[in-house]
Write a protein that holds these residues in place. Structure first.
Motif, PDB file in Angstrom:
ATOM      1  N   GLY A   6      -2.033   1.487  -2.960  1.00  0.00           N
ATOM      2  CA  GLY A   6      -2.706   0.287  -2.484  1.00  0.00           C
ATOM      3  C   GLY A   6      -1.718  -0.818  -2.147  1.00  0.00           C
ATOM      4  O   GLY A   6      -0.509  -0.706  -2.408  1.00  0.00           O
ATOM      5  N   ASP A   7      -2.238  -1.920  -1.562  1.00  0.00           N
ATOM      6  CA  ASP A   7      -1.387  -3.032  -1.138  1.00  0.00           C
ATOM      7  C   ASP A   7      -0.755  -3.734  -2.343  1.00  0.00           C
ATOM      8  O   ASP A   7      -1.359  -3.832  -3.411  1.00  0.00           O
ATOM      9  N   THR A   8       0.464  -4.251  -2.131  1.00  0.00           N
ATOM     10  CA  THR A   8       1.177  -5.007  -3.181  1.00  0.00           C
ATOM     11  C   THR A   8       1.489  -6.433  -2.747  1.00  0.00           C
ATOM     12  O   THR A   8       2.116  -7.174  -3.501  1.00  0.00           O
ATOM     13  N   LYS A  42       5.313   0.690  -5.781  1.00  0.00           N
ATOM     14  CA  LYS A  42       3.887   0.959  -5.588  1.00  0.00           C
ATOM     15  C   LYS A  42       2.993   0.040  -6.419  1.00  0.00           C
ATOM     16  O   LYS A  42       1.778   0.088  -6.290  1.00  0.00           O
ATOM     17  N   LYS A  43       3.617  -0.835  -7.256  1.00  0.00           N
ATOM     18  CA  LYS A  43       2.834  -1.719  -8.126  1.00  0.00           C
ATOM     19  C   LYS A  43       3.140  -3.201  -7.923  1.00  0.00           C
ATOM     20  O   LYS A  43       2.353  -4.052  -8.314  1.00  0.00           O
ATOM     21  N   HIS A  44       4.284  -3.531  -7.314  1.00  0.00           N
ATOM     22  CA  HIS A  44       4.717  -4.925  -7.213  1.00  0.00           C
ATOM     23  C   HIS A  44       5.289  -5.221  -5.827  1.00  0.00           C
ATOM     24  O   HIS A  44       5.681  -4.302  -5.099  1.00  0.00           O
ATOM     25  N   LEU A  74      16.329  -8.567   0.426  1.00  0.00           N
ATOM     26  CA  LEU A  74      15.415  -7.645   1.100  1.00  0.00           C
ATOM     27  C   LEU A  74      14.105  -7.652   0.343  1.00  0.00           C
ATOM     28  O   LEU A  74      14.086  -7.418  -0.867  1.00  0.00           O
ATOM     29  N   GLN A  75      12.994  -7.935   1.047  1.00  0.00           N
ATOM     30  CA  GLN A  75      11.681  -7.932   0.417  1.00  0.00           C
ATOM     31  C   GLN A  75      10.928  -6.682   0.852  1.00  0.00           C
ATOM     32  O   GLN A  75      10.842  -6.386   2.042  1.00  0.00           O
ATOM     33  N   ALA A  76      10.359  -5.952  -0.117  1.00  0.00           N
ATOM     34  CA  ALA A  76       9.628  -4.711   0.170  1.00  0.00           C
ATOM     35  C   ALA A  76       8.188  -4.861  -0.276  1.00  0.00           C
ATOM     36  O   ALA A  76       7.925  -5.201  -1.436  1.00  0.00           O
ATOM     37  N   ASP A  77       7.225  -4.618   0.657  1.00  0.00           N
ATOM     38  CA  ASP A  77       5.800  -4.774   0.376  1.00  0.00           C
ATOM     39  C   ASP A  77       5.023  -3.615   0.974  1.00  0.00           C
ATOM     40  O   ASP A  77       5.491  -2.922   1.895  1.00  0.00           O
ATOM     41  N   ILE A  78       3.788  -3.445   0.460  1.00  0.00           N
ATOM     42  CA  ILE A  78       2.807  -2.547   1.075  1.00  0.00           C
ATOM     43  C   ILE A  78       1.653  -3.405   1.534  1.00  0.00           C
ATOM     44  O   ILE A  78       1.083  -4.165   0.749  1.00  0.00           O
ATOM     45  N   CYS A  79       1.285  -3.308   2.833  1.00  0.00           N
ATOM     46  CA  CYS A  79       0.202  -4.123   3.389  1.00  0.00           C
ATOM     47  C   CYS A  79      -0.574  -3.269   4.390  1.00  0.00           C
ATOM     48  O   CYS A  79       0.010  -2.724   5.331  1.00  0.00           O
ATOM     49  N   GLY A  80      -1.884  -3.152   4.167  1.00  0.00           N
ATOM     50  CA  GLY A  80      -2.718  -2.371   5.070  1.00  0.00           C
ATOM     51  C   GLY A  80      -2.357  -0.899   5.087  1.00  0.00           C
ATOM     52  O   GLY A  80      -2.573  -0.216   6.090  1.00  0.00           O
ATOM     53  N   GLY A  81      -1.794  -0.382   4.004  1.00  0.00           N
ATOM     54  CA  GLY A  81      -1.417   1.016   3.936  1.00  0.00           C
ATOM     55  C   GLY A  81      -0.075   1.331   4.563  1.00  0.00           C
ATOM     56  O   GLY A  81       0.356   2.487   4.549  1.00  0.00           O
ATOM     57  N   ASP A  82       0.624   0.325   5.118  1.00  0.00           N
ATOM     58  CA  ASP A  82       1.945   0.508   5.706  1.00  0.00           C
ATOM     59  C   ASP A  82       2.995  -0.152   4.821  1.00  0.00           C
ATOM     60  O   ASP A  82       2.710  -1.111   4.096  1.00  0.00           O
ATOM     61  N   LYS A 125       1.931   4.223   7.264  1.00  0.00           N
ATOM     62  CA  LYS A 125       1.437   5.162   6.262  1.00  0.00           C
ATOM     63  C   LYS A 125       2.571   5.948   5.593  1.00  0.00           C
ATOM     64  O   LYS A 125       2.395   7.098   5.174  1.00  0.00           O
ATOM     65  N   ALA A 126       3.756   5.368   5.529  1.00  0.00           N
ATOM     66  CA  ALA A 126       4.905   6.039   4.914  1.00  0.00           C
ATOM     67  C   ALA A 126       5.820   4.995   4.285  1.00  0.00           C
ATOM     68  O   ALA A 126       5.721   3.804   4.583  1.00  0.00           O
ATOM     69  N   TYR A 127       6.716   5.457   3.383  1.00  0.00           N
ATOM     70  CA  TYR A 127       7.694   4.549   2.785  1.00  0.00           C
ATOM     71  C   TYR A 127       9.064   5.207   2.788  1.00  0.00           C
ATOM     72  O   TYR A 127       9.191   6.436   2.857  1.00  0.00           O
ATOM     73  N   CYS A 128      10.094   4.371   2.713  1.00  0.00           N
ATOM     74  CA  CYS A 128      11.480   4.836   2.819  1.00  0.00           C
ATOM     75  C   CYS A 128      12.027   5.196   1.435  1.00  0.00           C
ATOM     76  O   CYS A 128      11.877   4.434   0.482  1.00  0.00           O
ATOM     77  N   THR A 129      12.658   6.368   1.353  1.00  0.00           N
ATOM     78  CA  THR A 129      13.283   6.776   0.087  1.00  0.00           C
ATOM     79  C   THR A 129      14.801   6.612   0.136  1.00  0.00           C
ATOM     80  O   THR A 129      15.496   7.049  -0.784  1.00  0.00           O
ATOM     81  N   ASN A 130      15.310   5.989   1.211  1.00  0.00           N
ATOM     82  CA  ASN A 130      16.749   5.713   1.331  1.00  0.00           C
ATOM     83  C   ASN A 130      16.920   4.222   1.630  1.00  0.00           C
ATOM     84  O   ASN A 130      17.433   3.818   2.664  1.00  0.00           O
ATOM     85  N   VAL A 131      16.454   3.398   0.688  1.00  0.00           N
ATOM     86  CA  VAL A 131      16.436   1.950   0.877  1.00  0.00           C
ATOM     87  C   VAL A 131      17.850   1.377   0.938  1.00  0.00           C
ATOM     88  O   VAL A 131      18.115   0.416   1.662  1.00  0.00           O
ATOM     89  N   TYR A 132      18.771   1.966   0.188  1.00  0.00           N
ATOM     90  CA  TYR A 132      20.145   1.465   0.220  1.00  0.00           C
ATOM     91  C   TYR A 132      20.726   1.576   1.632  1.00  0.00           C
ATOM     92  O   TYR A 132      21.359   0.641   2.140  1.00  0.00           O
TER      93      TYR A 132
END
Length: 472
Positions: free
Chosen positions: A157-159, A182-184, A43-51, A81-88
């Protein structure tokens, strides 16, 4: 406006994206996936364009619908504009959708290998319904039910272009995971060992290393003591050797001085003798060279018979007369020698001037030849690295029974004056059995789908460019 976007993408036959019409630039980066993947799924997790984007990708031993390796299949969920806190839980949802809806309709699994069953996602069916519609419905329902309540506002910011970090699936939803998110750009692996266990292993190895260090330190101390002892003995032996050398030197110094004087005298005599020998050699050369020159000049004027007659007469001449003749001959020889030297000087001057004239002619001729060769060598052919083979009305996939034409094109604009060398085309499936007619060929109908065709452009019996295509 929906806060969730769903994508189905991969390479069933060429790269395809189904689902939301936005953010295709980000989704397209997975086309250049890792073809040497070590795990079936990550599973790859990224931030792009604020999403935030979460992509479940399978790329280990995946084949496209035509049987070509290097394919991949992926499911992506994006939160605006949000992120998941239940990734598992999100990972478990990806696994369930893949195993229950995708396997058997889009993908076939055979042991450790996977192969696309369709060449277009929209062709996949689950009963009477399109599989893509069922996937969309399942994600929408379960995400609304299980994931949306755990979404948090995203302000980072974007990662996407930052270095990647791999974390264990067992460590998702931890404070460290969200800090890294939020950093990688993160890769979540179900097979990677958690950092806590890794830390315990490192601590264990550190303890073992410290124990080894203690043993080595004790051994080093003992070796250092031995070294000090040996060094001390060495110093004592050095002092004894110096004393012994000094004693021997005093005893033999007189003898050494005498031998040195004798050697200097012999060397001086040798150098003097060398000088005298060199002077004698120079004198001999000064005498020998004019005589040899005179002999060459006079050789043509005195035939061999005359010389033989003179020799015979000389042998019959009494010794007294020979002595007188030698005196007379020596005076005459000196006169002849002076004249011969003058004639020889004139001859040498004429010969040198003639050679200079010949050198000028010889030097001019190669220059003219070189200029002619340079004027005729004007070929300027394109380097094969800036060229490619183009198939008109075709590409990497061609159809049976259809005719195609070939040409060599630049990858970019050619530099001025550059041209493509003349060559011949060769299109074949089996070696030495080409089926092209010049720069045109028709795909044989009897060949099987998925068969590779080799196209070569040959210049002077060597391959200049080549390309492999596949029958649809």
């Amino acid at each position: 406006m929906s806060t969730v976007d769903i994508y189905i993408h991969g390479t069933p036959r060429g790269h395809q994206i189904w689902g939301s019409g936005s953010n295709h630039d980000y989704i397209s980066i997975f086309y250049n996936h890792d073809s040497e993947a070590k795990e079936p799924a990550v599973l790859q997790a990224d931030i792009c364009g604020g999403d935030s984007f979460y992509t479940y990708i399978r790329s280990k031993k995946v084949f496209d619908a035509g049987g070509r390796p290097g394919a991949f299949f992926a499911l992506t969920v994006s939160f605006k504009k949000a992120y998941c806190t239940n990734v598992y839980m999100l990972y478990q949802l990806f696994e369930a959708v893949y195993n229950q809806l995708c396997v058997g309709s889009i993908i076939a699994k055979d042991g450790t290998t996977e192969k696309f069953l369709v060449d277009d996602f929209t062709n996949a069916r689950s009963g009477t319904s399109a599989t893509v519609d069922k996937i969309q419905a399942a994600f929408s329902q379960k995400i609304e039910e299980l994931i949306v309540p755990s979404l948090m506002e995203l302000t980072s910011g974007d990662t996407i272009n930052r270095p990647k970090k791999t974390v264990s699936l067992l460590e998702v939803d931890s404070p460290l995971f969200f800090d890294w998110f939020k950093k990688h750009s993160l890769i979540v692996s179900p097979n990677t060992q958690p950092l806590a266990l890794s830390y315990e292993g490192v601590v264990r190895e550190l303890k073992e290393a410290n124990a080894s260090k203690k043993v080595l330190t004790e051994d080093n101390a003992k070796l250092q003591s031995d070294l000090d002892t040996i060094t001390r003995k060495n110093d004592e032996l050095s002092q004894e050797l110096q004393l012994l050398s000094s004693s021997i030197g005093k005893k033999n110094s007189g003898k050494v001085d005498q031998l040195q004087q004798e050697l200097d005298k012999v060397t001086e005599e040798r150098d003097s003798l060398k000088t005298r020998i060199a002077e004698a050699a120079n004198s001999i050369d000064m005498i020998d060279k004019p005589i040899k020159t005179l002999a060459r000049l006079l050789a043509g004027r005195f035939p061999k018979d005359d010389c033989s007659e003179v020799k015979e007469n000389n042998e019959n001449t009494p010794k007294v007369l020979k002595t007188s003749l030698r005196t007379i001959w020596r005076d005459r020889l000196n006169s002849i020698l002076l004249g011969a030297i003058f004639i020889l000087s004139v001859f040498i001057l004429f010969f040198v001037l003639d050679n200079r004239h010949s050198d000028v002619v010889v030097k001019e001729t190669p220059n003219k030849i070189a200029e002619t060769e340079l004027e005729t060598d004007t070929a300027n052919y394109a380097d094969r690295d800036i060229c490619r083979i183009d198939i008109e009305d075709g590409g990497d996939i061609v159809e049976k029974g259809k005719e195609y034409s070939l040409r060599v094109c630049p990858k970019e604009t050619f530099p001025s004056g550059v041209k493509i060398p003349a060559g011949v085309w060769k299109v074949e499936v089996e070696t030495d059995h080409p089926f092209n007619d010049g720069d045109r060929f028709t795909v044989p109908s009897e060949l099987n789908s998925g068969t590779n065709i080799q196209i070569m452009y040959q210049v002077a019996d060597s391959v200049y460019l080549s390309r492999v295509i596949t029958i649809e």
